[in-house]
Scaffold this motif. Structure first.
Motif, PDB file in Angstrom:
ATOM      1  N   TYR A  30       0.835  -1.197   0.000  1.00 39.25           N
ATOM      2  CA  TYR A  30       0.000   0.000   0.000  1.00 39.25           C
ATOM      3  C   TYR A  30       0.867   1.243   0.000  1.00 39.25           C
ATOM      4  N   VAL A  31       0.247   2.344  -0.341  1.00 44.47           N
ATOM      5  CA  VAL A  31       0.848   3.669  -0.206  1.00 44.47           C
ATOM      6  C   VAL A  31      -0.136   4.522   0.579  1.00 44.47           C
ATOM      7  N   GLN A  32       0.318   5.156   1.695  1.00 43.74           N
ATOM      8  CA  GLN A  32      -0.562   5.946   2.572  1.00 43.74           C
ATOM      9  C   GLN A  32      -0.196   7.422   2.454  1.00 43.74           C
ATOM     10  N   ILE A  33      -1.225   8.246   2.322  1.00 51.82           N
ATOM     11  CA  ILE A  33      -1.056   9.690   2.229  1.00 51.82           C
ATOM     12  C   ILE A  33      -1.886  10.339   3.337  1.00 51.82           C
ATOM     13  N   GLY A  34      -1.290  11.286   4.078  1.00 53.01           N
ATOM     14  CA  GLY A  34      -2.043  12.007   5.101  1.00 53.01           C
ATOM     15  C   GLY A  34      -1.308  12.093   6.411  1.00 53.01           C
ATOM     16  N   ASN A  35      -1.932  12.780   7.407  1.00 54.79           N
ATOM     17  CA  ASN A  35      -1.384  12.878   8.757  1.00 54.79           C
ATOM     18  C   ASN A  35      -2.527  12.834   9.763  1.00 54.79           C
ATOM     19  N   GLU A  36      -2.322  13.344  10.945  1.00 59.19           N
ATOM     20  CA  GLU A  36      -3.311  13.184  12.013  1.00 59.19           C
ATOM     21  C   GLU A  36      -4.501  14.136  11.903  1.00 59.19           C
ATOM     22  N   SER A  37      -4.450  15.111  11.003  1.00 59.16           N
ATOM     23  CA  SER A  37      -5.559  16.061  10.890  1.00 59.16           C
ATOM     24  C   SER A  37      -6.586  15.581   9.878  1.00 59.16           C
ATOM     25  N   LEU A  38      -7.849  15.897  10.136  1.00 61.38           N
ATOM     26  CA  LEU A  38      -8.925  15.478   9.242  1.00 61.38           C
ATOM     27  C   LEU A  38      -8.878  16.286   7.954  1.00 61.38           C
ATOM     28  N   ILE A  39      -9.244  15.634   6.864  1.00 63.10           N
ATOM     29  CA  ILE A  39      -9.369  16.297   5.576  1.00 63.10           C
ATOM     30  C   ILE A  39     -10.730  15.940   4.982  1.00 63.10           C
ATOM     31  N   VAL A  40     -11.293  16.903   4.267  1.00 65.78           N
ATOM     32  CA  VAL A  40     -12.562  16.690   3.570  1.00 65.78           C
ATOM     33  C   VAL A  40     -12.232  16.455   2.108  1.00 65.78           C
ATOM     34  N   ILE A  41     -12.574  15.286   1.595  1.00 68.11           N
ATOM     35  CA  ILE A  41     -12.215  14.884   0.238  1.00 68.11           C
ATOM     36  C   ILE A  41     -13.459  14.923  -0.643  1.00 68.11           C
TER      37      ILE A  41
ATOM     38  N   LYS B  63      -7.403   0.180  -5.871  1.00 65.90           N
ATOM     39  CA  LYS B  63      -8.306   0.484  -4.747  1.00 65.90           C
ATOM     40  C   LYS B  63      -7.773   1.675  -3.954  1.00 65.90           C
ATOM     41  N   VAL B  64      -8.721   2.527  -3.537  1.00 70.70           N
ATOM     42  CA  VAL B  64      -8.369   3.672  -2.697  1.00 70.70           C
ATOM     43  C   VAL B  64      -9.341   3.690  -1.516  1.00 70.70           C
ATOM     44  N   TYR B  65      -8.782   3.769  -0.322  1.00 66.53           N
ATOM     45  CA  TYR B  65      -9.588   3.802   0.913  1.00 66.53           C
ATOM     46  C   TYR B  65      -9.388   5.125   1.651  1.00 66.53           C
ATOM     47  N   CYS B  66     -10.406   5.511   2.379  1.00 70.03           N
ATOM     48  CA  CYS B  66     -10.334   6.666   3.296  1.00 70.03           C
ATOM     49  C   CYS B  66     -10.452   6.107   4.706  1.00 70.03           C
ATOM     50  N   SER B  67      -9.419   6.315   5.527  1.00 69.67           N
ATOM     51  CA  SER B  67      -9.376   5.670   6.841  1.00 69.67           C
ATOM     52  C   SER B  67      -8.932   6.666   7.915  1.00 69.67           C
ATOM     53  N   ASN B  68      -9.372   6.391   9.154  1.00 71.64           N
ATOM     54  CA  ASN B  68      -8.930   7.202  10.304  1.00 71.64           C
ATOM     55  C   ASN B  68      -7.881   6.472  11.138  1.00 71.64           C
ATOM     56  N   THR B  69      -7.456   5.289  10.652  1.00 73.57           N
ATOM     57  CA  THR B  69      -6.459   4.495  11.348  1.00 73.57           C
ATOM     58  C   THR B  69      -5.228   4.345  10.461  1.00 73.57           C
TER      59      THR B  69
ATOM     60  N   LYS C 212      -8.558  10.919   7.928  1.00 76.87           N
ATOM     61  CA  LYS C 212      -7.184  11.375   8.155  1.00 76.87           C
ATOM     62  C   LYS C 212      -6.205  10.855   7.092  1.00 76.87           C
ATOM     63  N   TYR C 213      -6.490   9.665   6.541  1.00 79.27           N
ATOM     64  CA  TYR C 213      -5.532   9.018   5.642  1.00 79.27           C
ATOM     65  C   TYR C 213      -6.230   8.537   4.378  1.00 79.27           C
ATOM     66  N   VAL C 214      -5.506   8.678   3.232  1.00 80.49           N
ATOM     67  CA  VAL C 214      -5.920   8.064   1.970  1.00 80.49           C
ATOM     68  C   VAL C 214      -4.902   6.955   1.668  1.00 80.49           C
ATOM     69  N   ILE C 215      -5.410   5.749   1.473  1.00 81.09           N
ATOM     70  CA  ILE C 215      -4.533   4.581   1.287  1.00 81.09           C
ATOM     71  C   ILE C 215      -4.808   3.982  -0.093  1.00 81.09           C
ATOM     72  N   TYR C 216      -3.721   3.905  -0.894  1.00 84.61           N
ATOM     73  CA  TYR C 216      -3.812   3.326  -2.246  1.00 84.61           C
ATOM     74  C   TYR C 216      -3.312   1.886  -2.199  1.00 84.61           C
ATOM     75  N   ILE C 217      -4.106   0.936  -2.759  1.00 85.00           N
ATOM     76  CA  ILE C 217      -3.757  -0.481  -2.825  1.00 85.00           C
ATOM     77  C   ILE C 217      -3.592  -0.844  -4.306  1.00 85.00           C
ATOM     78  N   PRO C 218      -2.373  -1.152  -4.753  1.00 85.21           N
ATOM     79  CA  PRO C 218      -2.173  -1.493  -6.179  1.00 85.21           C
ATOM     80  C   PRO C 218      -2.608  -2.929  -6.461  1.00 85.21           C
ATOM     81  N   PRO C 219      -2.838  -3.239  -7.733  1.00 81.67           N
ATOM     82  CA  PRO C 219      -3.150  -4.640  -8.069  1.00 81.67           C
ATOM     83  C   PRO C 219      -1.904  -5.517  -7.932  1.00 81.67           C
ATOM     84  N   ILE C 220      -2.109  -6.834  -7.873  1.00 83.71           N
ATOM     85  CA  ILE C 220      -0.995  -7.783  -7.736  1.00 83.71           C
ATOM     86  C   ILE C 220      -0.225  -7.835  -9.068  1.00 83.71           C
ATOM     87  N   LEU C 221       1.103  -7.721  -8.973  1.00 79.42           N
ATOM     88  CA  LEU C 221       1.947  -7.767 -10.166  1.00 79.42           C
ATOM     89  C   LEU C 221       2.439  -9.193 -10.419  1.00 79.42           C
ATOM     90  N   ASN C 222       2.471  -9.562 -11.683  1.00 76.05           N
ATOM     91  CA  ASN C 222       2.955 -10.890 -12.080  1.00 76.05           C
ATOM     92  C   ASN C 222       4.040 -10.738 -13.143  1.00 76.05           C
TER      93      ASN C 222
END
Length: 406
Positions: A39-50, A68-74, A101-111
């Motif tokens: 994964y790749v995580q973007i963000g810090n402890e402050s809330l953001i409105v996306i 896949k892109v997730y919006c998470s507070n953890t 607080k965080y945007v997390i990008y999940i790439p597809p599986i590489l072969n």
């Protein structure tokens, strides 16, 4: 939103993952190996409105599959996050709305020799509580949640006591609460109430309490601000406004009987309606139970409340009653004897007078030999007759003139 903190858990050809948020779509990183935990995580402890996002990939990207892109507070976890995107790569803006607080990008599986060149993860939005083209404006104070990032209007409504698009107008007089739908209490001492909570600013009318003056006084209290007490009422039950006891035939022990049962017994009195007295030695008894202190009772009294005559005093009282009764009996007998004796004397005198009256009725005046049978004499007449008779004889009057004098 640029220059956010970026962290990774993937194998890349360059370790400078911050290029994903630098605003430069020509600086990219190549992902050559992935797994289910990459994964790749973007963000810090402050809330953001996306409100939107855009994924820029380089020309060397060869893999097909879902990104896949997730919006998470953890941090470092997307298990409890919201899914913002889950599809194959599309070269266009993606409209979303989320607060986290965080945007997390999940790439597809590489072969094999597959790889991903990712150049920018562009996130559209503002820090929480900000709006405007450059997020330079602050959302209105009374918005619930964030405001619209373009207009600043409160998209999730207003906090209690406020209305309007920007929640900048207080409730009208007599109203309060969420969307100003509630009416101020009729038990407020004066209006208006607070437009936010409905608090009665000047207090409550008699018999009511609480923030909104909607609660009756608790048992044992009544009146203005519920400050008066009726603790002498049975079960502490009285009218919450007037204080009149609901059971008004008697009060609790320790209280004088009255409408409110709120006046305690005076010193040395106790019990129901204060009708008992205690004879404690030094201090008064408990007005409720009548119990005296350890100092004991006054002479002649006993019991826990010192309200019982002691055995010694009881004997003395019985002796006193005996002496008093005997004396009273003797006095009564003496009076009876006096009355009977006086009666005998009166009867004897009456009989003596009857004899005198009979003798005087036949008396003959001297020298005349005449009898005045129709003359009746009482005790006084007898002496007066003799006096006049003697006077006539001395003066030489005739017997006939004697009758003229008498």
């Amino acid at each position: 939103m640029y220059n956010r903190i970026v962290k990774q858990s993937i194998t890349v050809s360059s370790s400078f993952t911050n290029v994903l948020t630098d605003g430069n779509t020509t600086s990219c990183i190549s992902i050559v190996t992935t797994s289910s935990d990459s994964y790749v995580q973007i963000g810090n402890e402050s809330l953001i409105v996306i409100t939107g996002m855009y994924l820029f990939f380089g020309d060397n990207t060869t893999i097909a599959g879902n990104h896949k892109v997730y919006c998470s507070n953890t941090t470092d976890s997307w298990a409890d996050g919201n899914v913002l995107y889950n599809a194959e790569y599309v070269n266009e803006d993606i409209d979303v709305f989320a607060v986290c607080k965080y945007v997390i990008y999940i790439p597809p599986i590489l072969n094999g020799n597959s790889k991903i060149d990712i150049c920018e993860i562009e996130i559209g939005g503002c820090p929480y509580g900000k709006y405007g083209d450059r997020c330079e404006s602050t959302c209105p104070d009374h918005c619930i949640g964030s405001c619209d990032l373009k207009t600043g209007n409160c998209v999730f409504g207003c906090s209690s006591g406020w209305i309007g698009e920007k929640c900048d107008r207080a409730c009208d007089e007599g109203k309060f609460g969420s969307q100003c739908l509630r009416d101020c209490s009729s038990n407020c001492l004066s209006s208006p109430c607070g437009h936010v909570t409905g608090q009665c600013k000047s207090g409550c009318m008699k018999g009511w309490e609480g923030l909104n003056c909607t609660e009756e006084c608790s048992n044992g209290n009544f009146g203005l601000n519920c400050s008066d007490t009726c603790h002498g009422c049975i079960d502490n039950e009285c009218n919450h406004i007037s204080g009149v006891c609901k059971i008004n035939s008697f009060c609790k022990p320790g209280y004088k009987y009255g409408t409110y049962c709120n006046e305690k017994c005076e010193a040395w009195h106790f019990g129901t309606n204060c009708n008992k007295m205690c004879y404690c030695l030094n201090t008064t008894c408990n007005i409720f139970t009548g119990e005296c202190s350890i100092s004991g009772c006054k002479k002649g009294w006993g019991g826990d409340s010192c309200d019982q005559v002691s055995a010694e005093s009881s004997a003395m009282i019985r002796f006193g009653f005996f002496i008093g009764g005997s004396a009273s009996m003797c006095f009564v007998l003496f009076i009876v004897w006096m009355v009977r004796n006086a009666r005998r004397r009166i009867l004897k005198n009456q009989e003596s007078r009857k004899g005198l009256d009979t003798s005087h009725s036949n008396r003959v005046c001297p020298r005349s030999g005449k009898r005045r049978s129709n003359v009746m004499f009482n005790h006084t007449d007898q002496y007066e007759y003799c006096y006049k008779c003697a006077r006539v004889l001395l003066e030489g009057d005739s017997s006939d003139s004697l009758y003229d004098h008498i």
